[in-house]
Design an enzyme around this catalytic site. Structure first.
Site, PDB file in Angstrom:
ATOM      1  CD  GLU A 128      -2.591   1.332   2.595  1.00 19.51           C
ATOM      2  OE1 GLU A 128      -3.503   2.166   2.668  1.00 19.51           O
ATOM      3  OE2 GLU A 128      -2.267   0.588   3.534  1.00 19.51           O
ATOM      4  CG  HIS A 191      -4.674   6.535   1.493  1.00 19.13           C
ATOM      5  ND1 HIS A 191      -4.993   7.014   2.736  1.00 19.13           N
ATOM      6  CD2 HIS A 191      -4.382   5.228   1.646  1.00 19.13           C
ATOM      7  CE1 HIS A 191      -4.869   6.028   3.625  1.00 19.13           C
ATOM      8  NE2 HIS A 191      -4.512   4.924   2.983  1.00 19.13           N
ATOM      9  CG  ASP A 274      -7.039  -0.897   7.018  1.00 22.40           C
ATOM     10  OD1 ASP A 274      -6.030  -1.105   6.332  1.00 22.40           O
ATOM     11  OD2 ASP A 274      -7.293   0.209   7.542  1.00 22.40           O
TER      12      ASP A 274
END
Length: 386
Positions: A128, A191, A274
């Site tokens: 990520e 994001h 997550d």
């Protein structure tokens, strides 16, 4: 040794099978039958009327058991993987949050070692960032625009990275997605501030998945007197774009979980934790940490944002069924079959079918995990039944 699991409701790709059995041999599912008559020579496991379902596939998880994969040590990887395995995550893709090249390479080396082991539950690495929008990075830092020399040098040296997330609006992001697609790697948006034009172009370039949907991305909004679609609405409009939701009951309300299920459906929705290192652990953040645990979720200490969950995969299934009123079979599929397909491992796991890995869970009527088999091996301390 031949094992026969009987007396339970078995979730098959065709639906629920009652009064059947699952035969397991040498780590594989030998057969799923509609008979629970004892097989000669088999060790019989009585599911006592509970649910027999496929093991979960954890495709976005940062840590657990007190360790974070970002520590980039073998101990951290093994501890976190073992912690989630006890809660039904029989397949796991460790997630490395925004990190410099040196750390990514360390994680790759550890991951390759684990993947090479017999009976490994680790089937690849999920990266990520660090190619993330600084305005939307939240608790992540050291973020930057895509660096072609960096990511090509990493990906030319390994095949263990199966997914990589980035902000699609950054310069060079589309080239990055095209490169990932050429390597068979799942490219996900995250994001991000992207609006419809950005999402449409990103999808065409290869960004086919939306990470932690609704979180770290805007929805419908205004700029001065005009209104604009956000990332959320844009992803909904891309029919074939898949999504994942952090279904811990904290990151998203049950109404939104139902909306995603209604609009995207089972085959395009995955459940993810997550989870941070605090999941499946009694360890708490230090007093001077940027992160606190409050109301059952990780937050930034200044309460400006959520920072991750402490959930395990079984929590997600319970949330979807008990709070969002999603049928159990669909909740299980979103935690097993769909992520297995998106991560390219559906040929070996994600469903209870002949020839697939014997990754099996027994859940009771309250949807608590009562037993876990990983590649046919009963996981210690993951059950109270056997």
């Amino acid at each position: 040794m031949l094992t026969q699991i009987i007396n339970g409701q078995i979730l098959t790709p065709q639906g629920w099978l009652k009064d059947g059995s699952v035969l397991v041999s040498d780590g594989k599912i030998l057969e799923v039958t509609n008979s629970d008559l004892a097989v000669i020579g088999a060790k019989v496991i009585d599911a006592k009327g509970m649910y027999i379902v496929p093991g979960f596939v954890a495709m976005n998880v940062h840590g657990g058991g007190g360790h974070d994969f970002k520590e980039c040590t073998e101990e951290a990887f093994r501890t976190a993987v073992a912690a989630h395995l006890k809660h039904g995550a029989t397949t796991i893709f460790p997630t490395l949050s925004a990190s410099p090249k040196e750390s990514i390479c360390k994680a790759v080396s550890i991951c390759e070692g684990l993947m090479a082991e017999k009976n490994s539950t680790v089937l690849g690495l999920h990266v990520e960032g660090p190619y993330l929008n600084t305005k939307m990075a939240g608790s992540l830092y050291d973020v930057k625009d895509p660096d072609k020399e960096e990511y090509t040098s990493i990906l030319e040296s390994t095949g263990c990275i199966k997914r990589w997330d980035a902000s699609p609006e950054l310069p060079g992001a589309h080239d990055f997605a095209r490169y990932l697609r050429s390597k068979g790697i799942l490219a996900a948006i995250t994001h991000t501030e992207a609006e419809f034009g950005d999402i449409k172009a990103a999808y065409a370039a290869g960004f086919t998945h939306a990470a932690q949907f609704y979180n770290a991305m805007p929805g419908f909004h205004k700029r001065r007197e005009y209104k604009y679609e956000g990332t959320v609405e844009s992803v909904f409009l891309m029919d074939d774009m898949t999504v994942e939701v952090i279904a811990d009951g904290k990151h998203l309300p049950s109404t939104i979980l139902r909306l995603v299920y209604k609009l995207k459906g089972v085959e395009r929705t995955c459940l993810v934790t997550d989870a941070l290192s605090y999941a499946a652990s009694d360890i708490k953040p230090d007093e001077d940490s940027r992160i606190i645990i409050e109301d059952g979720v990780c937050k930034l200490a200044d309460h400006s944002s959520l920072a991750g969950s402490i959930a395990t995969m079984d929590v997600l299934v319970r949330t979807m069924v008990q709070k969002a009123n999603i049928p159990l079979a669909d909740a299980i599929r979103m935690a097993s079959e769909t992520p297995a397909r998106l991560m390219g491992v559906a040929d070996r796991t994600g469903t209870l079918q002949r020839g697939k890995d014997a990754d099996i869970i027994i859940m009771d009527r309250n949807l608590a995990v009562r037993a876990v088999w990983s590649l046919g091996h009963l996981v210690p301390d993951a059950n109270t039944l056997y």
